[in-house]
Scaffold this motif. Structure first.
Motif, PDB file in Angstrom:
ATOM      1  N   VAL A 220      40.877   2.049  14.143  1.00  0.00           N
ATOM      2  CA  VAL A 220      39.892   1.241  14.876  1.00  0.00           C
ATOM      3  C   VAL A 220      39.773   1.745  16.310  1.00  0.00           C
ATOM      4  O   VAL A 220      38.668   1.880  16.844  1.00  0.00           O
ATOM      5  CB  VAL A 220      40.276  -0.257  14.840  1.00  0.00           C
ATOM      6  CG1 VAL A 220      39.407  -1.070  15.785  1.00  0.00           C
ATOM      7  CG2 VAL A 220      40.182  -0.796  13.432  1.00  0.00           C
ATOM      8  N   GLU A 221      40.907   2.050  16.940  1.00  0.00           N
ATOM      9  CA  GLU A 221      40.881   2.505  18.333  1.00  0.00           C
ATOM     10  C   GLU A 221      40.234   3.880  18.467  1.00  0.00           C
ATOM     11  O   GLU A 221      39.498   4.121  19.425  1.00  0.00           O
ATOM     12  CB  GLU A 221      42.303   2.522  18.895  1.00  0.00           C
ATOM     13  CG  GLU A 221      42.869   1.126  19.059  1.00  0.00           C
ATOM     14  CD  GLU A 221      44.371   1.112  19.264  1.00  0.00           C
ATOM     15  OE1 GLU A 221      44.996   2.198  19.357  1.00  0.00           O
ATOM     16  OE2 GLU A 221      44.930   0.004  19.321  1.00  0.00           O
ATOM     17  N   THR A 222      40.505   4.774  17.525  1.00  0.00           N
ATOM     18  CA  THR A 222      39.926   6.115  17.604  1.00  0.00           C
ATOM     19  C   THR A 222      38.419   6.075  17.377  1.00  0.00           C
ATOM     20  O   THR A 222      37.644   6.602  18.179  1.00  0.00           O
ATOM     21  CB  THR A 222      40.600   7.056  16.587  1.00  0.00           C
ATOM     22  OG1 THR A 222      41.999   7.089  16.850  1.00  0.00           O
ATOM     23  CG2 THR A 222      40.031   8.451  16.670  1.00  0.00           C
ATOM     24  N   VAL A 223      38.000   5.448  16.290  1.00  0.00           N
ATOM     25  CA  VAL A 223      36.571   5.399  15.970  1.00  0.00           C
ATOM     26  C   VAL A 223      35.826   4.493  16.949  1.00  0.00           C
ATOM     27  O   VAL A 223      34.797   4.877  17.523  1.00  0.00           O
ATOM     28  CB  VAL A 223      36.354   4.944  14.509  1.00  0.00           C
ATOM     29  CG1 VAL A 223      34.874   4.763  14.211  1.00  0.00           C
ATOM     30  CG2 VAL A 223      36.976   5.934  13.548  1.00  0.00           C
ATOM     31  N   GLY A 224      36.343   3.285  17.157  1.00  0.00           N
ATOM     32  CA  GLY A 224      35.676   2.344  18.061  1.00  0.00           C
ATOM     33  C   GLY A 224      35.661   2.829  19.496  1.00  0.00           C
ATOM     34  O   GLY A 224      34.656   2.695  20.198  1.00  0.00           O
ATOM     35  N   GLY A 225      36.766   3.398  19.953  1.00  0.00           N
ATOM     36  CA  GLY A 225      36.812   3.932  21.315  1.00  0.00           C
ATOM     37  C   GLY A 225      35.816   5.057  21.519  1.00  0.00           C
ATOM     38  O   GLY A 225      35.158   5.141  22.554  1.00  0.00           O
ATOM     39  N   PHE A 226      35.686   5.930  20.519  1.00  0.00           N
ATOM     40  CA  PHE A 226      34.709   7.018  20.603  1.00  0.00           C
ATOM     41  C   PHE A 226      33.288   6.461  20.650  1.00  0.00           C
ATOM     42  O   PHE A 226      32.455   6.932  21.434  1.00  0.00           O
ATOM     43  CB  PHE A 226      34.868   7.979  19.424  1.00  0.00           C
ATOM     44  CG  PHE A 226      33.895   9.115  19.442  1.00  0.00           C
ATOM     45  CD1 PHE A 226      34.114  10.208  20.266  1.00  0.00           C
ATOM     46  CD2 PHE A 226      32.748   9.082  18.664  1.00  0.00           C
ATOM     47  CE1 PHE A 226      33.212  11.264  20.312  1.00  0.00           C
ATOM     48  CE2 PHE A 226      31.840  10.123  18.698  1.00  0.00           C
ATOM     49  CZ  PHE A 226      32.071  11.213  19.521  1.00  0.00           C
ATOM     50  N   MET A 227      33.007   5.458  19.816  1.00  0.00           N
ATOM     51  CA  MET A 227      31.657   4.879  19.806  1.00  0.00           C
ATOM     52  C   MET A 227      31.339   4.172  21.117  1.00  0.00           C
ATOM     53  O   MET A 227      30.216   4.259  21.622  1.00  0.00           O
ATOM     54  CB  MET A 227      31.515   3.917  18.620  1.00  0.00           C
ATOM     55  CG  MET A 227      31.519   4.623  17.285  1.00  0.00           C
ATOM     56  SD  MET A 227      31.527   3.485  15.891  1.00  0.00           S
ATOM     57  CE  MET A 227      29.857   2.838  15.978  1.00  0.00           C
ATOM     58  N   ILE A 228      32.316   3.483  21.688  1.00  0.00           N
ATOM     59  CA  ILE A 228      32.095   2.808  22.966  1.00  0.00           C
ATOM     60  C   ILE A 228      31.975   3.836  24.084  1.00  0.00           C
ATOM     61  O   ILE A 228      31.106   3.727  24.951  1.00  0.00           O
ATOM     62  CB  ILE A 228      33.217   1.791  23.233  1.00  0.00           C
ATOM     63  CG1 ILE A 228      33.078   0.613  22.261  1.00  0.00           C
ATOM     64  CG2 ILE A 228      33.204   1.308  24.675  1.00  0.00           C
ATOM     65  CD1 ILE A 228      34.257  -0.308  22.219  1.00  0.00           C
ATOM     66  N   MET A 229      32.826   4.837  24.067  1.00  0.00           N
ATOM     67  CA  MET A 229      32.804   5.874  25.100  1.00  0.00           C
ATOM     68  C   MET A 229      31.459   6.611  25.116  1.00  0.00           C
ATOM     69  O   MET A 229      30.894   6.854  26.185  1.00  0.00           O
ATOM     70  CB  MET A 229      33.944   6.863  24.854  1.00  0.00           C
ATOM     71  CG  MET A 229      33.978   8.045  25.787  1.00  0.00           C
ATOM     72  SD  MET A 229      35.372   9.141  25.512  1.00  0.00           S
ATOM     73  CE  MET A 229      35.134   9.674  23.829  1.00  0.00           C
TER      74      MET A 229
END
Length: 160
Positions: free
Chosen positions: A59-68
């Motif tokens: 969640v952190e890898t995918v979600g962080g990339f999408m938010i970034m």
């Protein structure tokens, strides 16, 4: 009353979203790929993928990339906000309700800050400096235009 940097608010929101998203993404890459540093500061240490922390890493890898990058940031923000609320209630809440009472090894303020920041992203959207804005997708999609000469409801028949 005018604010000092008020006219730059959209750009500052974009920078804030990028920086917080990048930090969140790096927490995920640490859990999954031991990058930039392994879990617990040990080089090469990762979390098992099919564990609670492994799922959090996804969640952190995918979600962080999408938010970034601002790619469907509203959806990513909503999911990441839920993950951080879960992290708070699983790790900090059983120890003490208020995050000021620190449990050793846990930074509860980080979970609470991320939870509410990501909730704000979910409500605000990708904004400027985002892939959504660049490509006109997601929450930056331009509104559908009405064609000339077409009235609302034209062509539809109603049966009583």
């Amino acid at each position: 009353m005018t604010t000092f940097l008020g006219r730059y608010a959209p750009q500052l929101y974009g920078v804030l979203r990028i920086i917080v998203g990048m930090m969140y993404w790096m927490h995920g890459t640490q859990k999954l790929f031991a990058w930039p540093l392994g879990v617990g500061g040990q080089p090469g240490a990762t979390q098992p993928l099919f564990s609670m922390l492994g799922a959090a890493g996804v969640v952190e890898t995918v979600g962080g990339f999408m938010i970034m990058t601002g790619l469907y940031a509203s959806w990513a923000g909503f999911i990441c906000s839920g993950e951080m609320a879960s992290a708070y209630f699983i790790r900090q809440f059983p120890f003490a309700f208020l995050p000021i009472f620190v449990r050793p090894g846990i930074v509860a303020e980080s979970a609470i800050f991320n939870c509410f920041f990501f909730l704000y992203v979910a409500a605000t959207g990708s904004g400027r400096l985002s892939l959504d804005s660049l490509f006109g997708i997601g929450d930056c999609k331009p509104p559908a235009r009405k064609t000339a000469g077409t009235a609302v409801g034209a062509g539809s028949t109603s049966r009583l």
